[in-house]
Scaffold this active site. Structure first.
Site, PDB file in Angstrom:
ATOM      1  N   ARG A  16       0.833  -1.189   0.000  1.00  0.00           N
ATOM      2  CA  ARG A  16       0.000   0.000   0.000  1.00  0.00           C
ATOM      3  C   ARG A  16       0.877   1.251   0.000  1.00  0.00           C
ATOM      4  O   ARG A  16       1.920   1.287   0.667  1.00  0.00           O
ATOM      5  CB  ARG A  16      -0.913   0.041   1.236  1.00  0.00           C
ATOM      6  CG  ARG A  16      -2.180  -0.798   1.114  1.00  0.00           C
ATOM      7  CD  ARG A  16      -3.126  -0.205   0.078  1.00  0.00           C
ATOM      8  NE  ARG A  16      -4.366  -0.941  -0.069  1.00  0.00           N
ATOM      9  CZ  ARG A  16      -4.565  -1.913  -0.944  1.00  0.00           C
ATOM     10  NH1 ARG A  16      -3.573  -2.303  -1.733  1.00  0.00           N
ATOM     11  NH2 ARG A  16      -5.746  -2.499  -1.044  1.00  0.00           N
ATOM     12  N   GLU A  48      -2.117   8.285  -6.206  1.00  0.00           N
ATOM     13  CA  GLU A  48      -2.205   7.552  -7.470  1.00  0.00           C
ATOM     14  C   GLU A  48      -3.230   8.186  -8.394  1.00  0.00           C
ATOM     15  O   GLU A  48      -4.393   8.320  -8.013  1.00  0.00           O
ATOM     16  CB  GLU A  48      -2.563   6.091  -7.204  1.00  0.00           C
ATOM     17  CG  GLU A  48      -1.498   5.339  -6.425  1.00  0.00           C
ATOM     18  CD  GLU A  48      -1.834   3.860  -6.208  1.00  0.00           C
ATOM     19  OE1 GLU A  48      -2.876   3.393  -6.729  1.00  0.00           O
ATOM     20  OE2 GLU A  48      -1.070   3.188  -5.510  1.00  0.00           O
ATOM     21  N   HIS A 102       0.097   0.259 -10.064  1.00  0.00           N
ATOM     22  CA  HIS A 102      -0.794  -0.544  -9.201  1.00  0.00           C
ATOM     23  C   HIS A 102      -1.411  -1.692 -10.004  1.00  0.00           C
ATOM     24  O   HIS A 102      -2.630  -1.915  -9.984  1.00  0.00           O
ATOM     25  CB  HIS A 102      -1.884   0.340  -8.585  1.00  0.00           C
ATOM     26  CG  HIS A 102      -2.377  -0.179  -7.262  1.00  0.00           C
ATOM     27  ND1 HIS A 102      -2.795   0.637  -6.248  1.00  0.00           N
ATOM     28  CD2 HIS A 102      -2.520  -1.453  -6.802  1.00  0.00           C
ATOM     29  CE1 HIS A 102      -3.179  -0.091  -5.205  1.00  0.00           C
ATOM     30  NE2 HIS A 102      -3.019  -1.363  -5.524  1.00  0.00           N
TER      31      HIS A 102
END
Length: 310
Positions: A235, A264, A283
């Site tokens: 994370r 992000e 991601h």
């Protein structure tokens, strides 16, 4: 009863599960737009939902309070930092996670990052495309020490892969690791200090909690080898990115390979992105066809069990 599905992957990989839920009598609305829902779209679609299968969309207390029928939330993955768990518990909303759905995919991604970094693959391929032939010297993975922080399913898969290429594996978890599990996966149970000081690669597999936020910061980087590579496919926020920038620019560590970030996508002028020894993928560690299909099935099972008892 209505089920709202926000992750876009369900449209491509979850049609079988959508049909299964509909055949069981559920009304299913899924995101087939190819674009992430805006928060306003999410609110409008979710206001009468009995269950929500959610990706990265924010399910805070305000959002859930505007969904009076909500009984079930299922995270399309495992990290629940975008869900207000306290509100859900206080209002008897079941929160499920798709544990194991993408574990192998994430572990494979970490191995790929290690090889890409060790063999200079990213820069070598780009240089050849730019008609250069500089032939940088890389490293062998064999014999290197890998520290795995967080020994859940991803950590176990990663240990098995790393064993296959001859790495020595140290591991740490907040919960006790049994002697049997350590022997099964051929790992040495170690302290965090041992991992920081002795490992060549350090891979993080922990949730984002108050206790893990910025768990890797200035002190930890100073404890690491100058030749160390830190990997974060867990994370954003687990690593202090300001401290990481200092560690990478001063040579306290060799490199960093991330699949997650605190913001992000990152801002256009992000200074870490400008560094040649910082790698960031968008991601995508969990995004494989196999993982998407498994996660669709697991999330559908959770919703049907909670709403229908089957």
């Amino acid at each position: 009863m209505k089920v709202l599905i926000t992750p876009r992957g369900f449209a491509k990989y979850g049609q079988k599960e959508i049909e299964r839920m509909r055949n069981a009598g559920l009304e299913v609305h899924y995101n087939d737009t190819g674009l992430a829902y805006t928060h306003e779209e999410f609110k409008k679609l979710g206001k009468d939902a009995d269950a929500i299968i959610v990706g990265v969309d924010c399910l805070d207390a305000k959002m859930m309070s505007d969904c009076p029928n909500l009984k079930v939330v299922c995270k399309f993955g495992v990290g629940t930092d975008n869900i207000d768990l306290d509100y859900a518990k206080a209002h008897n909303i079941y929160v499920g996670r798709c544990v194991g759905g993408n574990s192998r995919s994430v572990a494979e991604h970490v191995v790929a990052l290690m090889f890409a970094e060790a063999k200079n693959l990213y820069y070598a391929i780009n240089e050849v495309k730019d008609h250069k032939w500089t032939k940088p010297t890389g490293l062998e993975i064999y014999g290197k020490r890998l520290g795995i922080i967080g020994f859940g399913m991803i950590g176990k898969y990663l240990a098995d892969y790393a064993n296959g290429v001859g790495m020595d594996i140290y591991t740490y978890d907040a919960f006790p690791i049994s002697k049997e599990e350590a022997q099964k996966h051929h790992v040495k149970v170690a302290s965090l200090d041992e991992i920081y000081a002795e490992c060549d690669y350090i891979s993080l597999h922990v949730p984002l909690l108050d206790s893990t936020k910025n768990m890797i910061s200035t002190k930890e980087f100073k404890s690491m080898k100058n030749s160390a590579c830190i990997i974060n496919a867990a994370r954003g926020g687990v690593v202090d990115e300001e401290a990481l920038y200092e560690a990478l620019t001063t040579g306290e560590i060799r490199s960093a390979c991330f699949d997650v970030y605190s913001s992000e996508p990152p801002k256009e002028n992000d200074k870490l992105l400008a560094l040649e020894n910082f790698y960031l993928t968008p991601h995508t560690a969990a995004r494989t066809q196999e993982a998407e299909t498994r996660t669709c099935e697991i999330s559908a099972n959770i919703v049907m069990e909670q709403l229908l008892g089957k």
